[in-house]
Design an enzyme around this catalytic site. Structure first.
Site, PDB file in Angstrom:
ATOM      1  N   HIS A   1       8.710   3.152   9.656  1.00 43.43           N
ATOM      2  CA  HIS A   1       8.485   2.174  10.719  1.00 43.43           C
ATOM      3  C   HIS A   1       7.169   2.517  11.424  1.00 43.43           C
ATOM      4  O   HIS A   1       6.925   3.690  11.742  1.00 43.43           O
ATOM      5  CB  HIS A   1       9.645   2.207  11.722  1.00 43.43           C
ATOM      6  CG  HIS A   1       9.532   1.131  12.756  1.00 43.43           C
ATOM      7  ND1 HIS A   1       9.933  -0.166  12.526  1.00 43.43           N
ATOM      8  CD2 HIS A   1       9.008   1.156  14.002  1.00 43.43           C
ATOM      9  CE1 HIS A   1       9.680  -0.899  13.599  1.00 43.43           C
ATOM     10  NE2 HIS A   1       9.120  -0.125  14.510  1.00 43.43           N
TER      11      HIS A   1
ATOM     12  N   SER B   1       0.841  -1.211   0.000  1.00 40.58           N
ATOM     13  CA  SER B   1       0.000   0.000   0.000  1.00 40.58           C
ATOM     14  C   SER B   1       0.870   1.253   0.000  1.00 40.58           C
ATOM     15  O   SER B   1       0.519   2.262  -0.630  1.00 40.58           O
ATOM     16  CB  SER B   1      -0.971   0.007   1.183  1.00 40.58           C
ATOM     17  OG  SER B   1      -0.280   0.057   2.399  1.00 40.58           O
TER      18      SER B   1
ATOM     19  N   ASN C   1      13.480   4.664   5.441  1.00 40.85           N
ATOM     20  CA  ASN C   1      12.572   3.596   5.870  1.00 40.85           C
ATOM     21  C   ASN C   1      11.370   4.185   6.589  1.00 40.85           C
ATOM     22  O   ASN C   1      11.447   5.272   7.158  1.00 40.85           O
ATOM     23  CB  ASN C   1      13.323   2.661   6.831  1.00 40.85           C
ATOM     24  CG  ASN C   1      12.476   1.474   7.276  1.00 40.85           C
ATOM     25  OD1 ASN C   1      11.792   0.844   6.466  1.00 40.85           O
ATOM     26  ND2 ASN C   1      12.500   1.165   8.563  1.00 40.85           N
TER      27      ASN C   1
ATOM     28  N   LEU D   1      11.162  -6.713   4.011  1.00 42.14           N
ATOM     29  CA  LEU D   1      11.440  -7.548   5.182  1.00 42.14           C
ATOM     30  C   LEU D   1      12.777  -8.293   5.170  1.00 42.14           C
ATOM     31  O   LEU D   1      13.022  -9.128   6.028  1.00 42.14           O
ATOM     32  CB  LEU D   1      10.283  -8.550   5.394  1.00 42.14           C
ATOM     33  CG  LEU D   1       8.940  -7.878   5.719  1.00 42.14           C
ATOM     34  CD1 LEU D   1       7.833  -8.908   5.860  1.00 42.14           C
ATOM     35  CD2 LEU D   1       9.033  -7.016   6.969  1.00 42.14           C
TER      36      LEU D   1
ATOM     37  N   ASP E   1      16.489   0.206  12.744  1.00 37.18           N
ATOM     38  CA  ASP E   1      15.579   1.260  13.240  1.00 37.18           C
ATOM     39  C   ASP E   1      16.259   2.332  14.085  1.00 37.18           C
ATOM     40  O   ASP E   1      15.612   2.979  14.910  1.00 37.18           O
ATOM     41  CB  ASP E   1      14.419   0.638  14.046  1.00 37.18           C
ATOM     42  CG  ASP E   1      13.596  -0.319  13.203  1.00 37.18           C
ATOM     43  OD1 ASP E   1      13.471  -0.076  11.993  1.00 37.18           O
ATOM     44  OD2 ASP E   1      13.079  -1.295  13.753  1.00 37.18           O
TER      45      ASP E   1
END
Ligand code: GRF
Length: 192
Positions: free
Chosen positions: A106, A15, A104, A87, A147
């Protein structure tokens, strides 16, 4: 601004990838040139093809090989890489070659609920479990640590006592759809 080419890396329903592709469809200077996935059966591959974006599916071996990824990006004149629900681990050599050029998204307010193994519903379940009063999304540069790269932007949403997993999924989805392409656009315009 000079023309910039983006490669999106995605593994799932896509999406975010589709939203980004549509956002830049008739953009003057920023173009989505490539969609890379690690899964042939990922819905995102079909969706990107239907939107006229070149796609490439990597084997696990290739996905872990920095020099092949660098070569693919060079051949396609890629300036920036967007991870949208990708992933696989990005190899360190590739991160070093694209310092501050990999972005990225998150689905939590990092540094909360980040790190290896924290993705998708696992993040939302942990947020619910801890009875957080808010959550959100973080858009950040990618560095060698999961992250932990420099944060570009965060957007918050509140959680009510009656919220279930589906409510959090939906709130996060709305934030992602509303903000991710614009943050990519601003970042590419200002710091590339
Ligand atoms: C999104 O929630 C994103 O934040 C996370 O993975 C999910 C991907 O969803 N990194 P989609 O494949 O873009 O629909």
């Amino acid at each position: 601004m000079q023309d910039k080419k983006i490669a999106i890396f995605a593994s799932g329903r896509g999406s975010n990838a589709v939203n980004i592709i549509q956002h830049f469809k008739s953009h003057e200077t920023i173009h989505v040139a490539l969609l890379i996935s690690n899964r042939t059966d990922a819905f995102v591959v079909q969706a990107a093809e239907e939107l006229g974006v070149k796609t490439m599916v990597l084997t696990n071996e290739t996905a872990a090989d920095a020099s092949i990824l660098i070569q693919i990006c060079q051949e396609n004149a890629i300036d920036a890489v967007i991870l949208a629900g990708y992933l696989r681990k990005i190899p360190v050599g590739f991160i070093q070659a694209f310092t501050d050029k990999i972005i990225n998204i998150h689905p939590s307010l990092l540094p909360k609920y980040g790190g290896q193994g924290m993705y998708g519903d696992k993040v939302h379940e942990a947020v619910l479990q801890n009875k957080e009063l808010e959550t959100g999304i973080t858009i950040h540069f990618v560095n060698e640590h999961f992250d932990e790269g420099r944060i570009i932007a965060q957007f918050h949403c509140s959680i009510s006592q009656n919220d279930h997993l589906a409510d959090i999924q939906s709130k996060i989805h709305h934030l992602e759809q509303a903000y991710f392409p614009f943050v990519i656009e601003q970042t590419l315009k200002s710091s590339f």
